[in-house]
Design an enzyme around this catalytic site. Structure first.
Site, short mmCIF file in Angstrom:
data_model
loop_
_atom_site.label_atom_id
_atom_site.label_comp_id
_atom_site.label_asym_id
_atom_site.label_seq_id
_atom_site.Cartn_x
_atom_site.Cartn_y
_atom_site.Cartn_z
N CYS A 1 0.82 -1.23 0.00
CA CYS A 1 0.00 0.00 0.00
C CYS A 1 0.85 1.27 0.00
O CYS A 1 0.33 2.37 -0.22
CB CYS A 1 -0.95 -0.01 1.19
SG CYS A 1 -1.72 -1.61 1.42
N HIS B 1 -3.96 6.47 1.61
CA HIS B 1 -4.30 5.09 1.25
C HIS B 1 -5.68 4.73 1.82
O HIS B 1 -5.96 4.98 3.00
CB HIS B 1 -3.22 4.15 1.81
CG HIS B 1 -3.60 2.71 1.72
ND1 HIS B 1 -4.09 2.15 0.55
CD2 HIS B 1 -3.58 1.71 2.64
CE1 HIS B 1 -4.34 0.87 0.78
NE2 HIS B 1 -4.05 0.59 2.03
N ASN C 1 -10.12 -1.78 -0.13
CA ASN C 1 -8.68 -1.52 -0.03
C ASN C 1 -8.00 -2.15 -1.25
O ASN C 1 -7.95 -3.37 -1.38
CB ASN C 1 -8.14 -2.13 1.27
CG ASN C 1 -6.64 -1.99 1.43
OD1 ASN C 1 -5.93 -1.64 0.49
ND2 ASN C 1 -6.15 -2.28 2.62
N1 ACO Z 1 -17.89 -9.13 10.44
C1 ACO Z 1 -18.23 -9.20 11.74
N2 ACO Z 1 -17.34 -9.27 12.72
C2 ACO Z 1 -16.04 -9.24 12.38
C3 ACO Z 1 -15.60 -9.16 11.05
C4 ACO Z 1 -16.59 -9.12 10.06
N3 ACO Z 1 -16.29 -9.03 8.73
N4 ACO Z 1 -14.26 -9.15 11.03
C5 ACO Z 1 -13.84 -9.22 12.31
N5 ACO Z 1 -14.92 -9.28 13.14
C6 ACO Z 1 -14.95 -9.37 14.59
C7 ACO Z 1 -13.68 -9.95 15.18
O1 ACO Z 1 -13.71 -11.36 15.13
C8 ACO Z 1 -13.75 -9.41 16.60
O2 ACO Z 1 -14.64 -10.22 17.32
P1 ACO Z 1 -14.31 -10.56 18.89
O3 ACO Z 1 -14.30 -9.22 19.57
O4 ACO Z 1 -15.43 -11.45 19.25
O5 ACO Z 1 -12.96 -11.21 18.86
C9 ACO Z 1 -14.39 -8.04 16.42
O6 ACO Z 1 -15.03 -8.07 15.12
C10 ACO Z 1 -13.42 -6.90 16.47
O7 ACO Z 1 -12.30 -7.23 15.65
P2 ACO Z 1 -11.12 -6.21 15.39
O8 ACO Z 1 -10.12 -6.82 14.46
O9 ACO Z 1 -10.65 -5.67 16.71
O10 ACO Z 1 -11.95 -5.07 14.62
P3 ACO Z 1 -11.49 -3.64 14.23
O11 ACO Z 1 -12.44 -2.68 14.75
O12 ACO Z 1 -10.03 -3.41 14.50
O13 ACO Z 1 -11.68 -3.68 12.63
C11 ACO Z 1 -10.34 -3.91 10.67
C12 ACO Z 1 -10.98 -4.62 11.84
C13 ACO Z 1 -11.44 -3.39 9.78
C14 ACO Z 1 -9.50 -4.94 9.89
C15 ACO Z 1 -9.45 -2.74 11.15
O14 ACO Z 1 -8.65 -3.14 12.21
C16 ACO Z 1 -8.57 -2.19 10.05
O15 ACO Z 1 -9.03 -1.64 9.08
N6 ACO Z 1 -7.25 -2.29 10.27
C17 ACO Z 1 -6.31 -1.74 9.29
C18 ACO Z 1 -6.16 -2.69 8.14
C19 ACO Z 1 -5.19 -2.12 7.16
O16 ACO Z 1 -5.09 -0.94 7.00
N7 ACO Z 1 -4.46 -2.95 6.46
C20 ACO Z 1 -3.50 -2.35 5.51
C21 ACO Z 1 -2.48 -3.25 5.27
S1 ACO Z 1 -3.02 -4.44 4.13
C22 ACO Z 1 -1.76 -4.56 3.00
O17 ACO Z 1 -0.72 -4.06 3.18
C23 ACO Z 1 -2.05 -5.33 1.70
#
Ligand code: ACO
Length: 308
Positions: free
Chosen positions: A111, A235, A265
């Protein structure tokens, strides 16, 4: 001397896939995906690879013969190349009929790749020369269809820009952070790991930290305040990262445009896809100040200040 973006274009494959597709077979909901990420649809390639999408995006630049003759640098940012050899940049050079007197290179910085390519173009270009820079990904091939925490995030697409040297300064910032802990927790994509997995929350915190720090450095070096920047083109990973950054800077979220709702993304492609959307809508005016920043892939980050 710095760089100026002359033209933009983009290409996405197929039809948009909305959140209901994932709701149909995974334990997730449209509401969760929208609220936690801002994503509503994404485009998934059926059979088009990075080389095909790069060419399609670049063809939409409608390069003139004079522009083609001036292109001396072709850079393709991608981490999901469907062709290892020949490289995408080389395929692009042939497909567009560019001269052989050229620097053609693929850049794998996920990214951060598109901004990294701008940085390389800035270093390589001489006055009067042009660079063709493409960001392209088929991230769907790295997504585990059964993993609700990643598959909903990623989309495929390509964005292209034509660049020349200008007399305004461009400033770049960037870095890389690796450790055993980070590598195993964040993006362990090496060797026998088939699909992309990540500790989303840790990446989220990392993104806020490095984006804020590099953007602050760019403001200081370019002599601008937060308010003097017209556009923060970041990004498109998660709307909450962008909203959090806008809040921290005390800047209107309108200056942090977003289109992850349409494309998800798309890693290396996300910034050029957004640039093209803004450009085609007539929103970017010559002389406006902008910061672009990307992060990801292991993890690395790149940011640039330039004038449109
Ligand atoms: N639907 C419902 N629930 C979900 C989903 C989904 N699709 N995905 C995860 N959950 C659940 C998890 O299992 C967790 O449940 P639990 O509390 O019972 O364990 C809960 O939701 C919270 O999970 P988190 O991972 O803490 O959720 P968060 O609010 O952090 O959101 C996300 C997740 C969207 C991935 C976020 O952290 C994010 O965007 N992070 C940045 C990702 C990024 O920028 N990546 C870039 C690099 S990728 C690359 O380089 C190619």
């Amino acid at each position: 001397m710095g760089i100026k973006i002359l033209k933009t274009s983009s290409y996405v494959p197929g039809e948009p896939i909305d959140n209901s597709y994932y709701v149909s077979y995974l334990d997730t909901s449209d509401e969760w995906i929208r609220q936690r990420t801002g994503i509503e649809t994404r485009y998934i390639s059926k059979d088009e690879g990075t080389e095909t999408m790069s060419v399609k995006a670049a063809e939409k630049l409608e390069l003139t013969d004079e522009e083609k003759a001036r292109i001396k640098v072709v850079l393709v940012a991608t981490t999901t190349s469907t062709s290892t050899v020949p490289i995408n940049a080389c395929i692009l050079q042939g497909a567009l009929g560019l001269s052989e007197d050229i620097y053609a290179c693929d850049i794998g910085m996920a990214c951060a790749g598109f901004v990294a390519a701008l940085r390389m173009a800035d270093a390589l270009l001489k006055e009067g020369e042009l660079a063709l820079v493409v960001g392209v990904e088929v991230l769907s091939k790295m997504s585990d269809k059964t993993d609700r925490s990643t598959v909903i995030l990623f989309g495929d697409g390509a964005g292209a820009v034509l660049i020349e040297k200008n007399d305004k300064e461009s400033y770049f910032e960037g870095g890389s952070r690796y450790s055993e802990v980070l590598a195993s927790k964040l993006l362990p994509m090496t060797g026998d790991v088939e699909y992309l997995t990540m500790d989303g929350a840790a990446v989220f915190r990392f993104a806020l930290e490095v984006m804020n720090a590099s953007m602050n450095n760019l403001l200081e070096r370019s002599g601008n305040s937060y308010d003097e920047i017209d556009w923060y083109i970041l990004h498109q990973a998660n709307k909450r990262i962008l909203e959090g950054t806008a809040r921290k800077f005390g800047v209107s979220p309108d200056r942090f445009p977003m289109n992850m709702n349409k494309y998800g993304n798309t890693s290396s492609a996300s910034i050029p896809l957004l640039l093209d959307e803004l450009n085609r809508a007539g929103k970017l005016k010559r002389g406006q100040k902008m910061i672009m920043a990307g992060f990801g892939g292991g993890l690395t980050w790149q940011a640039v200040y330039l004038e449109w």
